[in-house]
Design an enzyme around this catalytic site. Structure first.
Site, short mmCIF file in Angstrom:
data_model
loop_
_atom_site.label_atom_id
_atom_site.label_comp_id
_atom_site.label_asym_id
_atom_site.label_seq_id
_atom_site.Cartn_x
_atom_site.Cartn_y
_atom_site.Cartn_z
N ASP A 70 3.92 -4.86 11.86
CA ASP A 70 4.13 -5.75 10.85
C ASP A 70 6.02 -5.92 11.58
O ASP A 70 6.77 -6.53 10.73
CB ASP A 70 4.61 -4.80 10.02
CG ASP A 70 2.93 -4.59 9.88
OD1 ASP A 70 1.87 -5.35 9.16
OD2 ASP A 70 2.60 -3.34 8.66
N LYS A 128 0.24 -4.49 5.04
CA LYS A 128 1.35 -5.39 5.86
C LYS A 128 2.20 -6.11 5.61
O LYS A 128 3.55 -6.11 5.77
CB LYS A 128 0.42 -6.31 6.48
CG LYS A 128 -0.22 -5.27 6.99
CD LYS A 128 -1.97 -5.93 8.28
CE LYS A 128 -2.90 -5.40 8.72
NZ LYS A 128 -2.33 -3.82 9.16
N GLY A 129 2.20 -6.32 4.04
CA GLY A 129 3.10 -7.69 3.79
C GLY A 129 4.67 -6.97 3.25
O GLY A 129 5.31 -7.37 3.86
N ASN A 178 0.59 -1.38 0.11
CA ASN A 178 0.19 -0.25 -0.25
C ASN A 178 0.98 1.47 -0.12
O ASN A 178 2.12 1.96 0.82
CB ASN A 178 -1.05 0.05 1.45
CG ASN A 178 -1.91 -0.56 1.45
OD1 ASN A 178 -2.70 -1.27 -0.04
ND2 ASN A 178 -2.29 -1.45 2.64
N ASN A 223 -3.15 -8.78 17.50
CA ASN A 223 -3.39 -8.38 18.02
C ASN A 223 -5.07 -8.71 18.80
O ASN A 223 -4.95 -8.99 18.72
CB ASN A 223 -3.07 -6.55 17.40
CG ASN A 223 -4.65 -6.40 16.77
OD1 ASN A 223 -5.45 -6.97 16.89
ND2 ASN A 223 -4.11 -5.17 15.75
N GLY A 271 0.21 -4.09 21.86
CA GLY A 271 0.89 -3.28 21.96
C GLY A 271 1.78 -2.38 22.34
O GLY A 271 2.55 -3.25 22.78
O1 RIB Z 1 0.52 -2.50 9.52
C1 RIB Z 1 0.38 -0.75 8.84
C2 RIB Z 1 0.02 -1.17 7.68
O2 RIB Z 1 -1.83 -1.28 7.53
C3 RIB Z 1 -0.35 0.18 7.07
O3 RIB Z 1 1.03 0.04 6.35
C4 RIB Z 1 -1.22 0.13 5.81
O4 RIB Z 1 -0.47 0.40 4.25
C5 RIB Z 1 -1.83 -1.04 6.11
O5 RIB Z 1 -1.95 -1.99 5.49
#
Ligand code: RIB
Length: 302
Positions: free
Chosen positions: A254, A42-43, A13, A184, A224
């Site tokens: 991530d 995330k990936g 993203n 989470n 968290g």
């Molecule tokens: O975990 C964070 C991510 O979640 C962000 O970078 C956003 O793009 C969403 O995918």
């Protein structure tokens, strides 16, 4: 097999990160206190963190045909990540991220190009599975991609770290075929179909972890700034977070996953792996953005 190779199948993203004192009320227009645009997803974030810690990382996904996709693809390649990105005319996936207070994140994603990361694309890149030490998955690409990746990994005897985020219905035969199920507190509540209770309540969190074992024999429940619980076999251990001055928690989870996967691939026991991952995530929250604040192995040693 390439030693310590990590395969991430997942999302890319382009993140639009808006800092503000609080979320706007209904009908209200707020002025932001800061803005940053950054590669995310995330990936991709998990892949970047793993690469920064020295792993040989492969990534199967789709970046999108627009300028945002190009920026995200270039960010992965700069980290030395071998990318197998499916062509599409679609624009890049987006992360619309609101950061409030002490780094708390509220995010919405736009699927974009991630929609073409299907089981078919995973099959076309099946050669990467058996030659990897660990496969990492999340829930920002179509479910068919994860289902194929899990089946191929199971056939090859490669462990899967499944970060089941964001929460969505997943067949138990998929989660149970994974080596690790990582969620989470909010995702855990969705999967369990009940509120978890106070994250500071040790008994309640241990009860939640025990219930999550229905999804997978080995579980990490991340909480968290409190830390996480790690379940492996009959042993459950609480791993405290490393105190940090949080500025933006985007990508912290991530960062944890990327570091956890690298440590597992290196043969580290999961409890120690979670301690390292907690340290790595504590550095990520101290800077703005996801990938831009993730530490390298040298940062950790320093
Ligand atoms: O975990 C964070 C991510 O979640 C962000 O970078 C956003 O793009 C969403 O995918």
């Amino acid at each position: 097999m390439t030693a310590h190779a990590i395969l991430v199948v997942g999302s890319i993203n382009y993140d639009l990160i808006v800092s503000q004192e609080r979320l706007p009320r209904r009908g209200e227009t707020l002025v932001s206190t800061g803005f940053r645009a950054d590669p995310g997803g995330k990936g991709a974030n998990q892949a970047v963190q793993a690469a920064r810690l020295g792993a040989s990382v492969r990534f199967v996904g789709a970046a999108g045909a627009d300028q945002h996709g190009e920026i995200c693809r270039a960010a992965l390649e700069r980290e030395g990540i071998e990318c197998r990105l499916r062509s599409t005319g679609a624009a890049a996936g987006l992360g619309i991220v609101h950061v409030v207070g002490d780094g708390e994140v509220h995010a919405t994603i736009v699927e974009g190009a991630n929609a073409v990361v299907t089981g078919e694309w995973v099959d076309e890149n099946a050669d990467l599975v058996a030659s990897s030490a660990v496969v990492v998955l999340q829930n920002e690409v179509p479910a068919s991609a994860n289902e194929r990746a899990v089946a191929l990994a199971a056939a090859a005897g490669v462990p899967v770290v499944y970060n089941a985020a964001p929460a969505r219905p997943v067949p138990l035969e998929v989660t149970r075929a994974c080596a690790w199920f990582v969620v989470n507190e909010d995702e855990a509540a969705e999967y369990l179909g009940r509120p978890l209770g106070d994250v500071a309540d040790d008994a309640a969190m241990r009860a939640a972890v025990a219930e999550l074992a229905a999804f997978c024999d080995s579980v990490v429940l991340t909480l968290g700034s409190r830390g996480c619980y790690v379940l492996e076999g009959r042993r459950v251990e609480f791993v405290g977070a490393v105190p940090a001055h949080a500025v933006d928690t985007t990508g912290a989870g991530d960062s944890f996953i990327g570091a956890f996967a690298v440590a597992l691939a290196d043969g580290v026991d999961p409890f120690s792996a979670a301690r390292t991952a907690a340290l790595v995530a504590s550095i990520t929250v101290a800077g703005m953005g996801a990938q831009s604040s993730m530490p390298t192995r040298e940062d950790l040693e320093a």
